[in-house]
Design a protein around this motif. Structure first.
Motif, PDB file in Angstrom:
ATOM      1  N   UNK A   1       0.813  -1.227   0.000  1.00  0.00           N
ATOM      2  CA  UNK A   1       0.000   0.000   0.000  1.00  0.00           C
ATOM      3  C   UNK A   1       0.842   1.270   0.000  1.00  0.00           C
ATOM      4  N   UNK A   2       2.016   1.230   0.625  1.00  0.00           N
ATOM      5  CA  UNK A   2       2.878   2.410   0.613  1.00  0.00           C
ATOM      6  C   UNK A   2       3.350   2.725  -0.805  1.00  0.00           C
ATOM      7  N   UNK A   3       3.811   1.697  -1.528  1.00  0.00           N
ATOM      8  CA  UNK A   3       4.274   1.909  -2.897  1.00  0.00           C
ATOM      9  C   UNK A   3       3.134   2.364  -3.796  1.00  0.00           C
ATOM     10  N   UNK A   4       1.965   1.781  -3.595  1.00  0.00           N
ATOM     11  CA  UNK A   4       0.791   2.155  -4.404  1.00  0.00           C
ATOM     12  C   UNK A   4       0.433   3.617  -4.156  1.00  0.00           C
ATOM     13  N   UNK A   5       0.425   4.015  -2.890  1.00  0.00           N
ATOM     14  CA  UNK A   5       0.081   5.390  -2.540  1.00  0.00           C
ATOM     15  C   UNK A   5       1.090   6.364  -3.126  1.00  0.00           C
ATOM     16  N   UNK A   6       2.371   6.016  -3.075  1.00  0.00           N
ATOM     17  CA  UNK A   6       3.410   6.900  -3.606  1.00  0.00           C
ATOM     18  C   UNK A   6       3.285   7.046  -5.113  1.00  0.00           C
ATOM     19  N   UNK A   7       3.018   5.947  -5.803  1.00  0.00           N
ATOM     20  CA  UNK A   7       2.953   5.985  -7.264  1.00  0.00           C
ATOM     21  C   UNK A   7       1.653   6.626  -7.745  1.00  0.00           C
ATOM     22  N   UNK A   8       0.572   6.446  -7.006  1.00  0.00           N
ATOM     23  CA  UNK A   8      -0.714   7.022  -7.418  1.00  0.00           C
ATOM     24  C   UNK A   8      -0.734   8.532  -7.242  1.00  0.00           C
ATOM     25  N   UNK A   9       0.123   9.065  -6.355  1.00  0.00           N
ATOM     26  CA  UNK A   9       0.189  10.507  -6.168  1.00  0.00           C
ATOM     27  C   UNK A   9      -0.872  11.015  -5.199  1.00  0.00           C
ATOM     28  N   UNK A  10      -0.838  12.308  -4.944  1.00  0.00           N
ATOM     29  CA  UNK A  10      -1.746  12.916  -3.967  1.00  0.00           C
ATOM     30  C   UNK A  10      -3.213  12.687  -4.315  1.00  0.00           C
ATOM     31  N   UNK A  11      -3.535  12.667  -5.610  1.00  0.00           N
ATOM     32  CA  UNK A  11      -4.933  12.511  -6.015  1.00  0.00           C
ATOM     33  C   UNK A  11      -5.370  11.048  -6.043  1.00  0.00           C
ATOM     34  N   UNK A  12      -4.410  10.147  -5.902  1.00  0.00           N
ATOM     35  CA  UNK A  12      -4.719   8.719  -5.996  1.00  0.00           C
ATOM     36  C   UNK A  12      -5.240   8.166  -4.685  1.00  0.00           C
ATOM     37  N   UNK A  13      -5.633   6.911  -4.708  1.00  0.00           N
ATOM     38  CA  UNK A  13      -6.120   6.247  -3.504  1.00  0.00           C
ATOM     39  C   UNK A  13      -5.849   4.760  -3.607  1.00  0.00           C
ATOM     40  N   UNK A  14      -5.877   4.107  -2.465  1.00  0.00           N
ATOM     41  CA  UNK A  14      -5.719   2.662  -2.439  1.00  0.00           C
ATOM     42  C   UNK A  14      -7.036   2.047  -2.908  1.00  0.00           C
ATOM     43  N   UNK A  15      -6.946   1.041  -3.779  1.00  0.00           N
ATOM     44  CA  UNK A  15      -8.159   0.429  -4.299  1.00  0.00           C
ATOM     45  C   UNK A  15      -8.210  -1.055  -3.957  1.00  0.00           C
ATOM     46  N   UNK A  16      -9.174  -1.728  -4.496  1.00  0.00           N
ATOM     47  CA  UNK A  16      -9.370  -3.141  -4.174  1.00  0.00           C
ATOM     48  C   UNK A  16      -8.169  -3.987  -4.577  1.00  0.00           C
ATOM     49  N   UNK A  17      -7.574  -3.667  -5.716  1.00  0.00           N
ATOM     50  CA  UNK A  17      -6.414  -4.433  -6.176  1.00  0.00           C
ATOM     51  C   UNK A  17      -5.241  -4.286  -5.209  1.00  0.00           C
ATOM     52  N   UNK A  18      -5.087  -3.096  -4.630  1.00  0.00           N
ATOM     53  CA  UNK A  18      -4.031  -2.893  -3.631  1.00  0.00           C
ATOM     54  C   UNK A  18      -4.146  -3.926  -2.525  1.00  0.00           C
ATOM     55  N   UNK A  19      -5.348  -4.086  -2.020  1.00  0.00           N
ATOM     56  CA  UNK A  19      -5.538  -4.981  -0.882  1.00  0.00           C
ATOM     57  C   UNK A  19      -5.582  -6.449  -1.295  1.00  0.00           C
ATOM     58  N   UNK A  20      -5.941  -6.709  -2.553  1.00  0.00           N
ATOM     59  CA  UNK A  20      -5.802  -8.081  -3.057  1.00  0.00           C
ATOM     60  C   UNK A  20      -4.323  -8.480  -3.092  1.00  0.00           C
ATOM     61  N   UNK A  21      -3.475  -7.571  -3.595  1.00  0.00           N
ATOM     62  CA  UNK A  21      -2.032  -7.831  -3.594  1.00  0.00           C
ATOM     63  C   UNK A  21      -1.519  -8.008  -2.169  1.00  0.00           C
ATOM     64  N   UNK A  22      -1.983  -7.152  -1.275  1.00  0.00           N
ATOM     65  CA  UNK A  22      -1.582  -7.236   0.129  1.00  0.00           C
ATOM     66  C   UNK A  22      -1.949  -8.602   0.711  1.00  0.00           C
ATOM     67  N   UNK A  23      -3.185  -9.025   0.479  1.00  0.00           N
ATOM     68  CA  UNK A  23      -3.650 -10.312   1.011  1.00  0.00           C
ATOM     69  C   UNK A  23      -2.861 -11.467   0.424  1.00  0.00           C
ATOM     70  N   UNK A  24      -2.644 -11.432  -0.889  1.00  0.00           N
ATOM     71  CA  UNK A  24      -1.866 -12.498  -1.537  1.00  0.00           C
ATOM     72  C   UNK A  24      -0.473 -12.590  -0.935  1.00  0.00           C
ATOM     73  N   UNK A  25       0.125 -11.440  -0.680  1.00  0.00           N
ATOM     74  CA  UNK A  25       1.489 -11.464  -0.153  1.00  0.00           C
ATOM     75  C   UNK A  25       1.548 -11.911   1.295  1.00  0.00           C
TER      76      UNK A  25
END
Length: 298
Positions: free
Chosen positions: A160-184
């Motif tokens: 989620x940290x990498x996702x947040x950094x790459x998505x930028x200030x206007x971005x947000x964590x989405x379902x895929x972020x947490x799917x990756x988190x769960x898989x890992x």
């Protein structure tokens, strides 16, 4: 290798620090790095910012080293009773406990400053959770048979940290972020159970808790189920992002390597279980390679 001009006592001290921080054993860094790269490349649609790649590569290295320092601090009275760890510099007295704590704090501060200076607010907030998990994990094996679950959360927090950094200030964590988190998280529990199976006999004598002890004779079956869920969740990720054949070939390679790991650990011998653990580096690399190629040609 250090230059010959470096005095012997300094060479010896730096060698002890390198062993404490596992600089000589990069497997943990690599296992952290591949899923972090999965998140960066997906969040960046195949072209993550070079700054974020550098920041998170260094961050993974520093935080893994910090985790090793605080882990050995927590286990310093136990490690001497475990065959694999009895020669570590902290438990033998070559490094003092306060030095391990200072290294942990220093590496966390360096990582935090990189986040403050070069990423965004959401990434900064998330970094506190990562530091907390890194500190808590080593102590969980005293109280629960699920320390691998806490390690999984700590190892996955970079997603989620990498996702947040790459998505930028206007971005947000989405379902895929947490799917990756769960898989890992599930993947980490699986491969770290292989790792814990190496020490199971010693851990039982000392009183250290682990999933290898909790799972008992069902260890390989449960690891297999966890591995199957990892592949299934990554298939869902591929479907959500409409990824193509190269990504799925990477998943096929991961599944084949998981099968090979089961073969390596079939007799539950120390060497076989350790080789199965190490083999997970190639599983993470296979998925990353398939993902990168797929995003490049799409």
């Amino acid at each position: 290798m250090l230059p010959e001009a470096v005095p012997e006592h300094i060479r010896s001290r730096l060698t002890d620090y390198a062993q404490l921080l596992r600089i000589n054993r990069p497997i943990g860094t690599l296992l952290l790095l591949w899923p972090t790269y999965w998140a960066l490349w997906l969040a960046g649609d195949g072209s993550p910012g070079i700054g974020n790649v550098i920041i998170f590569t260094l961050g993974v290295f520093f935080m893994r080293a910090a985790g090793c320092a605080i882990n050995d601090f927590a286990d310093r009275d136990w490690d001497r009773h475990v065959k694999r760890t009895r020669d570590r510099p902290l438990t033998t007295g070559r490094v003092n406990p306060w030095e391990a704590v200072a290294l942990f704090a220093g590496l966390c501060i360096v990582s935090f400053l990189m986040v403050v200076l070069f990423t965004n607010t959401l990434t900064l907030y998330l970094s506190f959770g990562g530091a907390l998990l890194a500190f808590i994990y080593p102590f969980t094996k005293r109280y629960t048979h699920l320390p691998q679950l806490f390690l999984g959360a700590a190892f996955s927090w970079a997603i989620p940290m990498a996702w947040a950094a790459e998505a930028g200030e206007a971005g947000e964590l989405n379902q895929v972020t947490w799917l990756l988190f769960t898989a890992n998280v599930l993947w980490t529990v699986a491969y770290d159970t292989f790792y814990a199976m190496v020490d199971r006999d010693d851990d039982l004598k000392v009183g250290i808790k682990s999933t290898a002890i909790l799972f008992g004779d069902a260890d390989r079956a449960i690891i297999g189920a966890l591995q199957a869920m990892v592949v299934l969740i990554l298939i869902i990720v591929g479907n959500r992002y409409e990824l193509g054949s190269f990504y799925y070939l990477g998943l096929v390679a991961m599944a084949c390597l998981f099968t090979y790991q089961q073969y390596l650990a079939k007799d539950r011998e120390r060497d076989g279980c350790f080789k199965a653990f190490l083999n997970n580096n190639w599983a993470g690399f296979a998925v990353f390679t398939g993902l990168v190629i797929d995003l490049l040609i799409s």
